[in-house]
Design a protein around this motif. Structure first.
Motif, PDB file in Angstrom:
ATOM      1  N   TYR A  64      28.545 -58.452  -3.995  1.00 19.92           N
ATOM      2  CA  TYR A  64      29.841 -59.133  -4.030  1.00 19.92           C
ATOM      3  C   TYR A  64      30.988 -58.222  -4.476  1.00 19.92           C
ATOM      4  CZ  TYR A  64      27.335 -63.515  -3.378  1.00 19.92           C
ATOM      5  OH  TYR A  64      26.552 -64.519  -2.865  1.00 19.92           O
ATOM      6  N   GLY A  65      30.679 -57.178  -5.217  1.00 20.59           N
ATOM      7  CA  GLY A  65      31.713 -56.269  -5.693  1.00 20.59           C
ATOM      8  C   GLY A  65      32.312 -56.738  -7.010  1.00 20.59           C
ATOM      9  N   ALA A  66      32.812 -55.789  -7.783  1.00 18.51           N
ATOM     10  CA  ALA A  66      33.333 -56.098  -9.118  1.00 18.51           C
ATOM     11  C   ALA A  66      34.547 -57.011  -9.087  1.00 18.51           C
ATOM     12  CB  ALA A  66      33.680 -54.799  -9.850  1.00 18.51           C
ATOM     13  N   ASP A  67      35.292 -57.008  -7.966  1.00 18.50           N
ATOM     14  CA  ASP A  67      36.511 -57.814  -7.892  1.00 18.50           C
ATOM     15  C   ASP A  67      36.266 -59.232  -7.386  1.00 18.50           C
ATOM     16  OD1 ASP A  67      35.854 -57.104  -5.280  1.00 18.50           O
ATOM     17  OD2 ASP A  67      37.958 -56.965  -4.642  1.00 18.50           O
ATOM     18  N   CYS A  68      35.013 -59.586  -7.139  1.00 17.03           N
ATOM     19  CA  CYS A  68      34.713 -60.929  -6.603  1.00 17.03           C
ATOM     20  C   CYS A  68      35.011 -61.995  -7.657  1.00 17.03           C
ATOM     21  CB  CYS A  68      33.248 -61.017  -6.190  1.00 17.03           C
ATOM     22  SG  CYS A  68      32.828 -62.612  -5.453  1.00 17.03           S
TER      23      CYS A  68
END
Length: 249
Positions: A181-185
């Motif tokens: 999902y990525g850290a900014d999700c």
């Protein structure tokens, strides 16, 4: 005599359904999980009803209460937090009632994830952003997850994930979902949804674990991770679109 498995809702006493409240008011025996079901709901029980807190009872003792009520000719309200359809352990109770020939019905309730979404003021399915919601949990000291239902596998879908019973292990949740999902999700945590002491935490996978630990959130908590939580720019749904032909089936 009938056993009624009733969804008590996520916490607020007035979020039980009308059918649930009416059924509860007609049952002379009520089994409830005192650690999860609001005691205000017990006021719906008829005067003189037998009230049994199941928080410290195992399945055999719970079944014994149900069978004893059946033999005495009493209708029984078996109150479960949220909705009986998910994470309620009703299957093992119904299986034993089937074996004993005891009739039962299920009255649905408001699930915790729906109350959490309401608290966040979010629709969990957003056109062109995400149309799938995964309800799951993680295995720790509880029942093991079936093969293929670990977070790493589920996370590959990119769908909105709703985790029950996982706040204590938020670092593990974040670690397994970050690669997908990525850290900014966007991520959110709602504890005690619908109750006066409700706690709402909003953030991303990068910071949500820190927020959870700072707030001391552990029990009665829902974790949500997915892009629909932060969706602002998206197409209107086809359902109400002016371009939709409303003269055809």
């Amino acid at each position: 005599m009938t056993v009624y498995f009733i969804g008590a809702g996520p916490g607020a006493a007035d979020l039980i359904t009308v059918r649930g409240a009416r059924t509860l008011a007609a049952c002379t025996v009520c089994l409830y999980a005192g650690s999860l079901v609001p005691r205000e709901l017990l006021a719906e029980c008829p005067p003189g009803a037998r009230l049994v807190d199941t928080a410290q009872l195992d399945i055999d003792r719970i079944t014994g209460e149900l069978l004893a009520a059946h033999e005495a000719g009493h209708d029984v309200a078996r109150l479960h937090s949220g909705d009986p359809a998910v994470f309620s352990a009703v299957n093992e109770q119904m299986r034993r009632l089937d074996e004993a020939g005891v009739p039962y019905e299920v009255v649905p309730g408001v699930p915790a994830f729906a109350a959490a979404a309401a608290a966040l003021k979010r629709e969990l399915t957003v056109p062109t952003v995400g149309q799938t919601v995964i309800l799951t949990r993680i295995a720790h000291r509880a029942t093991a997850m079936p093969p293929g239902e670990d977070l790493d596998t589920l996370g590959r879908s990119g769908a909105l994930i709703v985790l029950h019973l996982a706040a204590r292990y938020v670092d593990r949740v974040v670690g397994e979902l970050l690669p997908h999902y990525g850290a900014d999700c966007p991520a959110a945590v709602v504890a005690l949804a619908s109750r006066p002491d409700e706690i709402i935490l909003r953030g991303t996978l990068d910071d949500i674990a820190g927020q959870v630990k700072a707030a001391g959130v552990i029990r009665t908590t829902v974790i949500m991770v997915g892009r629909t939580l932060g969706a602002e720019q998206f197409h209107d749904s086809h359902l109400y679109s002016p371009a939709r032909d409303r003269h055809t089936c």
